[in-house]
Scaffold this motif. Structure first.
Motif: not given
Length: 230
Positions: A144-153, A156-162, A209-210
């Motif tokens: 899934f293509f996302v904005l550049p910089g997504g890989a670094a996020k 942390g995003l996965v951890r926030k989701l539990g 994040e989306e």
């Protein structure tokens, strides 16, 4: 395979409108289109050639992990270009070269299993989320293509989701990485295809994040199903 011709939404059934693929076009035409229409950098990779009736990657490795679709040399990052003129020159030298796209420049990519990707894609379409292009590979992955910089996020995003990042079969391709683009052929299993092809409507990519919540949920469900079946 969860490809464009078989996905969308009609009366609650997940499918997408039929959009014909440019079948039979040489890699050069695809590479030029990516550079001119999407302003993506592209570079040529290895390809398959038949030796004594057996398809083999031009890298010469008998146990090649990505036969027919990986960088041909370590200079690939510097070779990647968004110039259609240079693209034409490179593929004129080797028309059979696979079409590769560097990540971390104009897009990053979230890499998930095809089963989870199809589930997440259907859910995101029902939710009418903004989506970018999505590829489907013959080895059972969706990107899934996302904005550049997504890989670094992503971690942390996965951890926030539990979830612990290592608990899900979900990775991100960012700076210093690459992906194979349609119509690149991967071994004897087939070619990379679009599950959602690039169009004017998805020129603006979503932020990681989306899309991470439905993708992580689908990967978690896929992992649970695999454990149960095992």
């Amino acid at each position: 395979m969860c490809v464009e011709e078989t996905i969308g939404v009609t009366s609650g059934i997940t499918t997408t409108p039929h959009i014909p693929q440019q079948r039979g076009e040489p890699p050069l035409d695809h590479a030029v289109r990516y550079a001119e229409e999407r302003h993506w950098d592209v570079f040529p990779g290895t390809w398959l050639e038949t030796v004594e009736g057996v398809p083999r990657c031009t890298c010469g490795e008998t146990d090649c992990a990505h036969p027919g679709a990986h960088p041909a040399n370590r200079r690939w990052s510097g070779d990647a270009t968004g110039s259609a003129t240079v693209v034409r020159r490179m593929w004129t030298k080797e028309p059979r070269a696979s079409v590769l796209l560097p990540t971390g420049r104009t897009f990053d990519a979230v890499d998930v299993p095809e089963t989870a990707g199809c589930l997440a894609l259907a859910r995101m379409e029902r939710m009418e989320l903004s989506l970018g292009p999505v590829t489907c590979t013959p080895d059972g992955r969706m990107l899934f293509f996302v904005l550049p910089g997504g890989a670094a996020k992503i971690p942390g995003l996965v951890r926030k989701l539990g979830w612990a990042p290592g608990a899900l079969d979900l990775t991100a391709r960012g700076e210093g990485d690459w992906i194979a683009a349609p119509p690149s052929r991967l071994g004897t299993r087939g070619s990379v295809q679009w599950a959602r092809r690039p169009t004017a409507s998805n020129r603006w990519l979503p932020d990681a994040e989306e899309v991470i919540a439905p993708l992580a949920y689908a990967c978690g469900r896929d992992a649970a199903t695999s454990r149960h079946q095992g």
